[in-house]
Design a protein around this motif. Structure first.
Motif, PDB file in Angstrom:
ATOM      1  N   ASP A  16       0.844  -1.188   0.000  1.00 35.63           N
ATOM      2  CA  ASP A  16       0.000   0.000   0.000  1.00 35.63           C
ATOM      3  C   ASP A  16       0.884   1.244   0.000  1.00 35.63           C
ATOM      4  OD1 ASP A  16      -2.309  -1.494   0.084  1.00 35.63           O
ATOM      5  OD2 ASP A  16      -2.481  -1.406   2.265  1.00 35.63           O
ATOM      6  N   PRO A  17       0.520   2.273  -0.768  1.00 31.46           N
ATOM      7  CA  PRO A  17       1.310   3.508  -0.743  1.00 31.46           C
ATOM      8  C   PRO A  17       1.156   4.211   0.602  1.00 31.46           C
ATOM      9  CG  PRO A  17      -0.651   3.794  -2.078  1.00 31.46           C
ATOM     10  CD  PRO A  17      -0.603   2.345  -1.682  1.00 31.46           C
ATOM     11  N   PRO A  18       2.159   4.977   1.015  1.00 35.18           N
ATOM     12  CA  PRO A  18       2.054   5.673   2.300  1.00 35.18           C
ATOM     13  C   PRO A  18       0.978   6.751   2.248  1.00 35.18           C
ATOM     14  CG  PRO A  18       4.044   6.327   1.140  1.00 35.18           C
ATOM     15  CD  PRO A  18       3.428   5.223   0.351  1.00 35.18           C
ATOM     16  N   ASN A  19       0.312   6.953   3.380  1.00 40.51           N
ATOM     17  CA  ASN A  19      -0.694   8.014   3.425  1.00 40.51           C
ATOM     18  C   ASN A  19       0.008   9.362   3.606  1.00 40.51           C
ATOM     19  OD1 ASN A  19      -0.132   8.344   6.182  1.00 40.51           O
ATOM     20  ND2 ASN A  19      -1.714   6.880   6.767  1.00 40.51           N
ATOM     21  N   THR A  20      -0.762  10.436   3.620  1.00 40.97           N
ATOM     22  CA  THR A  20      -0.178  11.781   3.665  1.00 40.97           C
ATOM     23  C   THR A  20       0.616  12.017   4.943  1.00 40.97           C
ATOM     24  OG1 THR A  20      -2.028  12.570   2.335  1.00 40.97           O
ATOM     25  CG2 THR A  20      -0.703  14.232   3.430  1.00 40.97           C
ATOM     26  N   ALA A  21       0.120  11.547   6.066  1.00 45.18           N
ATOM     27  CA  ALA A  21       0.847  11.735   7.326  1.00 45.18           C
ATOM     28  C   ALA A  21       2.186  11.003   7.296  1.00 45.18           C
ATOM     29  CB  ALA A  21       0.003  11.247   8.496  1.00 45.18           C
ATOM     30  N   GLN A  22       2.206   9.813   6.746  1.00 50.45           N
ATOM     31  CA  GLN A  22       3.458   9.066   6.639  1.00 50.45           C
ATOM     32  C   GLN A  22       4.423   9.749   5.677  1.00 50.45           C
ATOM     33  OE1 GLN A  22       1.724   5.356   5.436  1.00 50.45           O
ATOM     34  NE2 GLN A  22       1.834   4.483   7.504  1.00 50.45           N
ATOM     35  N   GLN A  23       3.903  10.293   4.591  1.00 55.90           N
ATOM     36  CA  GLN A  23       4.758  11.002   3.643  1.00 55.90           C
ATOM     37  C   GLN A  23       5.397  12.223   4.293  1.00 55.90           C
ATOM     38  OE1 GLN A  23       2.775  11.890  -0.068  1.00 55.90           O
ATOM     39  NE2 GLN A  23       1.711   9.931  -0.035  1.00 55.90           N
ATOM     40  N   ARG A  24       4.619  12.951   5.074  1.00 61.21           N
ATOM     41  CA  ARG A  24       5.174  14.118   5.777  1.00 61.21           C
ATOM     42  C   ARG A  24       6.239  13.689   6.789  1.00 61.21           C
ATOM     43  NH1 ARG A  24       2.341  18.552   4.423  1.00 61.21           N
ATOM     44  NH2 ARG A  24       0.178  18.294   3.856  1.00 61.21           N
ATOM     45  N   ALA A  25       5.995  12.597   7.473  1.00 63.78           N
ATOM     46  CA  ALA A  25       6.975  12.102   8.445  1.00 63.78           C
ATOM     47  C   ALA A  25       8.274  11.713   7.746  1.00 63.78           C
ATOM     48  CB  ALA A  25       6.402  10.915   9.208  1.00 63.78           C
ATOM     49  N   PHE A  26       8.168  11.028   6.617  1.00 65.23           N
ATOM     50  CA  PHE A  26       9.367  10.647   5.865  1.00 65.23           C
ATOM     51  C   PHE A  26      10.120  11.884   5.382  1.00 65.23           C
ATOM     52  CE2 PHE A  26       6.943   6.641   4.383  1.00 65.23           C
ATOM     53  CZ  PHE A  26       7.257   5.988   5.555  1.00 65.23           C
ATOM     54  N   ALA A  27       9.377  12.907   4.968  1.00 66.12           N
ATOM     55  CA  ALA A  27       9.999  14.086   4.376  1.00 66.12           C
ATOM     56  C   ALA A  27      10.655  14.992   5.412  1.00 66.12           C
ATOM     57  CB  ALA A  27       8.958  14.872   3.581  1.00 66.12           C
ATOM     58  N   TYR A  28      10.019  15.165   6.570  1.00 63.14           N
ATOM     59  CA  TYR A  28      10.478  16.201   7.489  1.00 63.14           C
ATOM     60  C   TYR A  28      11.128  15.698   8.773  1.00 63.14           C
ATOM     61  CZ  TYR A  28       7.695  18.984   4.326  1.00 63.14           C
ATOM     62  OH  TYR A  28       7.188  19.565   3.204  1.00 63.14           O
ATOM     63  N   ALA A  29      11.025  14.438   9.089  1.00 60.35           N
ATOM     64  CA  ALA A  29      11.605  13.936  10.340  1.00 60.35           C
ATOM     65  C   ALA A  29      13.130  13.960  10.314  1.00 60.35           C
ATOM     66  CB  ALA A  29      11.109  12.522  10.622  1.00 60.35           C
ATOM     67  N   LEU A  30      13.709  13.812   9.155  1.00 59.09           N
ATOM     68  CA  LEU A  30      15.162  13.742   9.049  1.00 59.09           C
ATOM     69  C   LEU A  30      15.834  15.112   9.091  1.00 59.09           C
ATOM     70  CD1 LEU A  30      17.424  11.700   8.681  1.00 59.09           C
ATOM     71  CD2 LEU A  30      17.155  11.942   6.227  1.00 59.09           C
ATOM     72  N   LYS A  31      15.103  16.163   8.791  1.00 59.61           N
ATOM     73  CA  LYS A  31      15.716  17.490   8.663  1.00 59.61           C
ATOM     74  C   LYS A  31      16.372  17.987   9.953  1.00 59.61           C
ATOM     75  CE  LYS A  31      13.291  18.667   4.551  1.00 59.61           C
ATOM     76  NZ  LYS A  31      14.150  17.858   3.736  1.00 59.61           N
ATOM     77  N   PRO A  32      15.729  17.922  11.118  1.00 58.52           N
ATOM     78  CA  PRO A  32      16.431  18.381  12.326  1.00 58.52           C
ATOM     79  C   PRO A  32      17.656  17.529  12.654  1.00 58.52           C
ATOM     80  CG  PRO A  32      14.111  17.976  12.807  1.00 58.52           C
ATOM     81  CD  PRO A  32      14.348  17.570  11.400  1.00 58.52           C
ATOM     82  N   LEU A  33      17.570  16.239  12.395  1.00 55.26           N
ATOM     83  CA  LEU A  33      18.714  15.366  12.665  1.00 55.26           C
ATOM     84  C   LEU A  33      19.865  15.660  11.712  1.00 55.26           C
ATOM     85  CD1 LEU A  33      16.734  12.059  13.231  1.00 55.26           C
ATOM     86  CD2 LEU A  33      17.625  13.633  14.945  1.00 55.26           C
ATOM     87  N   ALA A  34      19.546  15.940  10.462  1.00 59.24           N
ATOM     88  CA  ALA A  34      20.587  16.281   9.493  1.00 59.24           C
ATOM     89  C   ALA A  34      21.242  17.616   9.848  1.00 59.24           C
ATOM     90  CB  ALA A  34      20.004  16.331   8.089  1.00 59.24           C
ATOM     91  N   ALA A  35      20.443  18.578  10.296  1.00 59.68           N
ATOM     92  CA  ALA A  35      21.005  19.872  10.702  1.00 59.68           C
ATOM     93  C   ALA A  35      21.920  19.702  11.910  1.00 59.68           C
ATOM     94  CB  ALA A  35      19.880  20.855  11.011  1.00 59.68           C
ATOM     95  N   LEU A  36      21.503  18.895  12.861  1.00 62.46           N
ATOM     96  CA  LEU A  36      22.334  18.634  14.035  1.00 62.46           C
ATOM     97  C   LEU A  36      23.632  17.932  13.641  1.00 62.46           C
ATOM     98  CD1 LEU A  36      22.482  18.806  17.119  1.00 62.46           C
ATOM     99  CD2 LEU A  36      21.380  16.576  17.190  1.00 62.46           C
ATOM    100  N   SER A  37      23.550  17.001  12.728  1.00 59.37           N
ATOM    101  CA  SER A  37      24.734  16.299  12.246  1.00 59.37           C
ATOM    102  C   SER A  37      25.696  17.262  11.560  1.00 59.37           C
ATOM    103  CB  SER A  37      24.305  15.191  11.285  1.00 59.37           C
ATOM    104  OG  SER A  37      25.412  14.531  10.755  1.00 59.37           O
ATOM    105  N   PHE A  38      25.160  18.146  10.732  1.00 58.56           N
ATOM    106  CA  PHE A  38      25.994  19.129  10.040  1.00 58.56           C
ATOM    107  C   PHE A  38      26.679  20.062  11.036  1.00 58.56           C
ATOM    108  CE2 PHE A  38      26.581  23.272   8.027  1.00 58.56           C
ATOM    109  CZ  PHE A  38      27.348  22.919   6.931  1.00 58.56           C
ATOM    110  N   LEU A  39      25.918  20.574  11.993  1.00 57.79           N
ATOM    111  CA  LEU A  39      26.490  21.506  12.969  1.00 57.79           C
ATOM    112  C   LEU A  39      27.544  20.836  13.848  1.00 57.79           C
ATOM    113  CD1 LEU A  39      23.282  23.457  14.008  1.00 57.79           C
ATOM    114  CD2 LEU A  39      25.164  24.250  12.562  1.00 57.79           C
ATOM    115  N   SER A  40      27.300  19.604  14.245  1.00 56.75           N
ATOM    116  CA  SER A  40      28.290  18.924  15.088  1.00 56.75           C
ATOM    117  C   SER A  40      29.564  18.621  14.303  1.00 56.75           C
ATOM    118  CB  SER A  40      27.701  17.651  15.692  1.00 56.75           C
ATOM    119  OG  SER A  40      27.372  16.733  14.683  1.00 56.75           O
ATOM    120  N   ALA A  41      29.434  18.251  13.038  1.00 54.43           N
ATOM    121  CA  ALA A  41      30.625  18.008  12.217  1.00 54.43           C
ATOM    122  C   ALA A  41      31.406  19.304  12.011  1.00 54.43           C
ATOM    123  CB  ALA A  41      30.231  17.404  10.878  1.00 54.43           C
TER     124      ALA A  41
END
Length: 114
Positions: free
Chosen positions: A25-50
């Motif tokens: 089954d394709p992901p619903n809209t809430a799942q799509q938003r989670a996939f799209a935006y959940a990684l952004k704060p973690l990626a920013a933190l990774s960039f800043l720490s590096a």
């Protein structure tokens, strides 16, 4: 509803209940938003720490680079920077209109550049 392939299962004494979602089954809209935006704060933190580790080893404490351990740490963090940027940009670089991707706003060139 769990998607276009959901089957209705008839209960013994009650109304029909939807079948659990399947992996096809394709992901619903809430799942799509989670996939799209959940990684952004973690990626920013990774960039800043590096960036901080690079700054600390190159600018503030260059004498630490005499040890192999600190040179390896420096190299690992330098290699982590492009991955953190790619994770942050993520779905924004995907061509607009990509199915099942909320936030896709790029084109083929931005997708290839990422």
């Amino acid at each position: 509803q769990f998607g276009p392939r959901a089957l209705l299962l008839q209960g013994q004494n009650g109304p029909a209940h939807p079948a659990p979602p399947t992996m096809t089954d394709p992901p619903n809209t809430a799942q799509q938003r989670a996939f799209a935006y959940a990684l952004k704060p973690l990626a920013a933190l990774s960039f800043l720490s590096a960036c901080y580790v690079l700054y600390h080893l190159i600018i503030r404490r260059p004498e630490k680079l005499k040890r192999m351990y600190h040179r390896i740490i420096l190299a690992m963090n330098a290699c982590m920077l492009p991955y953190a940027v790619a994770d942050f940009v993520g779905t924004w670089a995907m061509p607009a209109g990509t199915p099942h991707r909320v936030g896709a706003a790029g084109n083929r060139a931005t997708c290839a550049a990422q």
